[in-house]
Scaffold this motif. Structure first.
Motif, PDB file in Angstrom:
ATOM      1  N   PRO A 120       0.806  -1.033   0.082  1.00 48.91           N
ATOM      2  CA  PRO A 120       0.027  -0.068   0.030  1.00 48.91           C
ATOM      3  C   PRO A 120       0.899   1.174  -0.133  1.00 48.91           C
ATOM      4  O   PRO A 120       1.915   1.173   0.551  1.00 48.91           O
ATOM      5  CB  PRO A 120      -0.592  -0.164   1.356  1.00 48.91           C
ATOM      6  N   THR A 121       0.290   2.304  -0.631  1.00 48.69           N
ATOM      7  CA  THR A 121       0.903   3.777  -0.726  1.00 48.69           C
ATOM      8  C   THR A 121       0.088   4.590  -0.896  1.00 48.69           C
ATOM      9  O   THR A 121      -0.917   4.648  -1.542  1.00 48.69           O
ATOM     10  CB  THR A 121       1.743   3.473  -1.675  1.00 48.69           C
ATOM     11  N   ALA A 122       0.230   5.794  -0.118  1.00 48.51           N
ATOM     12  CA  ALA A 122      -0.981   6.691   0.190  1.00 48.51           C
ATOM     13  C   ALA A 122      -1.137   7.613  -1.152  1.00 48.51           C
ATOM     14  O   ALA A 122      -0.305   7.871  -1.709  1.00 48.51           O
ATOM     15  CB  ALA A 122      -0.419   7.729   1.170  1.00 48.51           C
ATOM     16  N   ASN A 123      -2.447   7.182  -1.389  1.00 48.83           N
ATOM     17  CA  ASN A 123      -2.790   8.242  -2.770  1.00 48.83           C
ATOM     18  C   ASN A 123      -2.435   7.460  -3.987  1.00 48.83           C
ATOM     19  O   ASN A 123      -2.165   8.376  -4.977  1.00 48.83           O
ATOM     20  CB  ASN A 123      -2.524   9.619  -2.668  1.00 48.83           C
ATOM     21  N   ALA A 131       3.353  13.412   8.429  1.00 51.78           N
ATOM     22  CA  ALA A 131       4.581  12.491   8.654  1.00 51.78           C
ATOM     23  C   ALA A 131       4.163  11.275   8.833  1.00 51.78           C
ATOM     24  O   ALA A 131       5.007  10.354   8.116  1.00 51.78           O
ATOM     25  CB  ALA A 131       5.039  12.734  10.199  1.00 51.78           C
ATOM     26  N   SER A 132       3.151  10.801   9.150  1.00 51.58           N
ATOM     27  CA  SER A 132       2.606   9.289   9.085  1.00 51.58           C
ATOM     28  C   SER A 132       2.344   8.746   7.807  1.00 51.58           C
ATOM     29  O   SER A 132       2.767   7.790   7.579  1.00 51.58           O
ATOM     30  CB  SER A 132       1.371   9.290   9.691  1.00 51.58           C
ATOM     31  N   VAL A 133       1.558   9.802   6.807  1.00 52.29           N
ATOM     32  CA  VAL A 133       1.374   9.505   5.439  1.00 52.29           C
ATOM     33  C   VAL A 133       2.831   9.196   4.775  1.00 52.29           C
ATOM     34  O   VAL A 133       2.981   8.464   3.848  1.00 52.29           O
ATOM     35  CB  VAL A 133       0.740  10.674   4.962  1.00 52.29           C
ATOM     36  N   TYR A 134       3.709  10.140   5.138  1.00 54.42           N
ATOM     37  CA  TYR A 134       5.265  10.060   4.570  1.00 54.42           C
ATOM     38  C   TYR A 134       5.917   8.871   4.725  1.00 54.42           C
ATOM     39  O   TYR A 134       6.255   8.151   3.773  1.00 54.42           O
ATOM     40  CB  TYR A 134       5.954  11.401   5.090  1.00 54.42           C
TER      41      TYR A 134
END
Length: 240
Positions: A46-49, A157-160
């Motif tokens: 998984p990777t954000a967006n 920061a969490s998303v990064y």
């Protein structure tokens, strides 16, 4: 059930994928195709967006590894001395074993068959700066408006980091499934600029960590000694 896996075998992979430091075979070459296969598995994480803004720098050149090894070992010795000077308990047997394990890894980075540097295209968010900017933007909102209580920095920061570490872990699992060991290390990061220049990594790209990869020595790995999850799990509300 369609799509089901052998739970026992899946759990064995998940619970026996260890940080391999002392048992890496420093003399056995790792085929390039195994690294490439494991990376193809990794990028399914998984990777954000769906940004997929990860990049992977694989290093096998002896001279380059040697230089990375020099910088990593220097950083580790400084870090270890600083931590011991800060009064951390180093007389405990487990802590000593951990130190010895990390020391062996860092002192031998230049000899590890493959070094993989996972990177992200962009720089990490500055949590304080993000929050301050947001507060400026909502300063005109009425008192009591919930928007004034929002803090975006921790989320950014969490998303990064959350968009790269699942892929790193998948990479390690894929390596384990192919008979290879690995360990995450970040002791090179104090020299991120110098190593970036050595590897041609642009200044706007962040090196997240370094994964040392090699075949393993000795027998198989077993689950680590951990506190039972139920002793550290709270349902509905944090308990003292």
């Amino acid at each position: 059930m369609t799509g089901a896996f052998d739970v026992g075998e899946a759990d064995r992979l998940l619970t026996t994928t260890r940080s391999v430091r002392r048992r890496l075979d420093l003399d056995r070459e790792v085929p390039r195709e195994l690294i490439e296969e494991a990376l193809e598995v990794a990028v399914q994480a998984p990777t954000a967006n769906n940004h997929q803004n990860w990049r992977w720098v694989v290093v096998t050149d002896v001279a380059i590894k040697a230089r990375i090894g020099e910088l990593t070992a220097y950083s580790w010795r400084h870090h270890r001395n600083a931590m011991m000077g800060a009064g951390r308990r180093r007389h405990e047997a487990q802590a000593r074993r951990m130190d010895e394990s990390v020391a062996r890894f860092t002192e031998n980075v230049g000899r590890i068959p493959v070094l993989v540097l996972p990177c992200v295209i962009s720089r990490p968010p500055d949590i304080r700066a993000v929050d301050e900017e947001w507060q400026r933007r909502v300063a005109s909102a009425p008192e009591g408006n919930l928007i004034r209580e929002v803090r975006l920095g921790p989320m950014r920061a969490s998303v990064y980091y959350g968009s790269i570490y699942p892929a790193i872990w998948s990479f390690q699992l894929a390596l384990r499934g192919r008979g290879l060991g690995s360990s995450i290390n970040c002791m090179h990061l104090p020299f991120e600029r110098q190593i970036g220049e050595l590897l041609g990594i642009p200044s706007g790209v962040t090196q997240i960590c370094m994964v040392g990869v090699g075949y393993t020595l000795g027998g198989d790995f077993h689950p680590a000694k951990r506190r039972p999850a139920k002793e550290r799990t709270y349902w509905e509300r944090w308990e003292k």
